[in-house]
Design an enzyme around this catalytic site. Structure first.
Site, PDB file in Angstrom:
ATOM      1  CB  SER A 206      43.110  50.182  32.451  1.00  0.00           C
ATOM      2  OG  SER A 206      43.960  50.628  31.919  1.00  0.00           O
ATOM      3  CE  LYS A 207      42.794  53.238  40.178  1.00  0.00           C
ATOM      4  NZ  LYS A 207      43.305  53.676  41.151  1.00  0.00           N
ATOM      5  NE  ARG A 208      48.132  49.049  32.721  1.00  0.00           N
ATOM      6  CZ  ARG A 208      47.536  48.144  31.946  1.00  0.00           C
ATOM      7  NH1 ARG A 208      47.925  48.123  30.737  1.00  0.00           N
ATOM      8  NH2 ARG A 208      46.877  47.290  32.570  1.00  0.00           N
TER       9      ARG A 208
END
Ligand code: GLU
Length: 486
Positions: free
Chosen positions: A255-257
């Site tokens: 994910s972008k996180r």
């Protein structure tokens, strides 16, 4: 039948690396089979639209060298290729599906749907309770007509067949079976007149004559609904292939996180597009057990969708860096110069000809990860050092260093041969003549010329810097040191 595949992103932001992998596998599959690769924009979820997302997406595909045969800006027999421009088509097919009895109108308000969900709070997912809600199956024809005439908003829902099993073959996962009881009566047309993903996707795949649906594993749960739709229309189904999830090294979903996941970030960080594509291609597939570096033509040549792994593929940055480095070592220097020149310009470093920049690149290409690292680690090749590493200085700058250096400087000035091998011979014989070791003088020279303790070979660095620059730096340094009284 010729192969037709599509990449069907929703323009909800930037192209995610998972999206690029899907696009790439579709592209490789199409090219391998001399088929057609379609780009279709799925923008029917109006709440998730992001400005310029389509442009960004196309730009990222272009950067990666993935060109499509049909799609926005390119045309094709089966357009338009942007779903929001195809609404009249979905309306027509919605009517057809309704007439076939495979879908029904439902008039529930969002509050009523909420109420329904609250009835089973323990369940994470509540199926639409078709026999208890306000729809064509529970209301009489007259009541339905009245609601429509009164302007009540409604949706079209899929009538999932009772107690059957939906079966389809996945080219990667094999046979997939789902009992119809587990499938929701999905909304197909929303009250705003837009289709949902499921409906538009199936109608378009059919009308665009898509033969193989290759997409991420997150869409696997949607496929039974799609199968029901194909069957309800009496259409042939495409073959399905669901690609493995992309994972972070800790095996959580990418994910972008956790760091960057947008393709354009990798582009602006300075990864080579061919190296990046090579890396992406290996997320879930590798044509051989003992190789990691493949050209796009080799990937096309050996691509086999049935050899794609089922298990999640770890997105390993260290591997990306390693692959990028293999490309860096092999790239023609002119290509690297084209990358470095604007970077130097942006840092206001000017006045160096291409030949010089090429020599600097060749000197450092095995010591960097990305071309843009050159001004960071070897800025002194362009601008004399402003600072000198204090620890290095303390360790190698001795009280008699200047005294030792001066006659050597005279020899450097006198020589016409400033090649690294000549410098090596000259320096070595001078210093050994004093009964000292070469490294005792190399460190102070490196310090004066670069200010740093690490770098490329010292004599190679001197050769590239050139005689005049080296002598100037050494003289200025000695002068400064003498002023300081060391
Ligand atoms: N619009 C979907 C997406 O954003 C397409 C999924 C599919 O390929 O069917 O990925």
């Amino acid at each position: 039948m010729s192969v037709r595949v599509r990449f069907a992103p929703s323009p909800t932001g930037f192209l995610h690396v998972g999206g690029l992998r899907t696009a790439l596998y579709n592209y490789l599959f199409a090219r391998h089979h001399n088929g057609t690769f379609v780009l279709r924009i799925e923008d029917t979820d109006r709440t998730r639209l992001v400005e310029n997302a389509v442009e960004n997406l196309i730009k990222s595909l272009h950067w990666a060298g993935i060109d499509y045969d049909e799609g926005p800006g390119r045309g094709g027999e089966y357009g338009p290729y942007i779903q929001s421009e195809r609404l009249y088509i979905y309306t027509e097919y919605a009517v057809q599906l309704h007439q076939r009895g495979a879908a029904y109108y439902a008039f529930d308000t969002p509050e009523e749907i909420d109420e329904m969900r609250k009835r089973n709070p323990a369940e994470s997912f509540t199926k639409y309770d078709r026999m208890l809600m306000k729809n064509e199956l529970t209301l009489s024809n007259v009541e339905v007509m009245k609601l429509i005439e009164a302007g009540k908003t409604f949706v079209l829902r899929l009538k999932v067949p009772d107690s059957t099993t939906i079966v389809f073959d996945d080219l990667i996962r094999g046979k997939v079976e789902v009992t119809a009881n587990e499938i929701d009566d999905q909304v197909l047309m929303k009250s705003d007149g837009f289709p949902t993903y499921h409906f538009a996707n199936v109608v378009d795949d059919h009308l665009m004559k898509i033969t193989h649906v290759i997409r991420g594993e997150e869409w696997l749960p949607s496929t039974p609904k799609h199968v029901i739709l194909y069957d309800a229309f009496g259409w042939d189904k495409p073959l399905f292939a669901h690609l493995p999830l992309l994972l972070n090294p800790d095996k959580t979903k990418l994910s972008k996180r956790q760091g960057s996941a947008a393709v354009e970030d990798f582009a602006s960080e300075g990864y080579f597009s061919d190296a990046f594509v090579n890396f992406i291609a290996l997320l879930g597939w590798n044509p051989s057990a003992d190789r990691e570096i493949y050209s796009i033509d080799e990937l096309i040549e050996s691509f086999d969708i049935e050899k794609v792994n089922k298990g999640g593929a770890v997105f390993d940055r260290a591997k990306l860096e390693w692959i990028n480095f293999q490309y860096l070592k092999q790239k023609p220097v002119s290509e690297l110069t084209d990358i470095l020149a604007p970077i130097l310009e942006a840092k206001d470093i000017s006045g160096f000809n291409t030949e010089y920049i090429e020599k600097v690149i060749d000197l450092f290409r095995e010591r960097i990860k990305l071309v843009k690292d050159i001004p960071e680690i070897a800025g002194y090749m362009f601008v004399p050092p402003q600072e000198y590493e204090p620890d290095y200085m303390e360790k190698y700058w001795k009280a008699n260093t200047i005294e030792i250096l001066k006659p050597l400087l005279v020899q450097y000035k006198a020589t016409d041969d400033f090649s690294h091998s000549a410098l090596y011979e000259l320096t070595k014989s001078y210093i050994e003549g004093l009964g000292m070791k070469l490294k005792e003088i190399i460190h102070p020279i490196r310090l004066m010329l670069t200010g740093k303790s690490a770098g490329a070979g010292m004599f190679e660095t001197m050769e590239v810097l050139g005689k005049d620059e080296c002598i100037k730096r050494i003289e200025e340094f000695i002068q400064k040191k003498e002023l300081e009284g060391i």
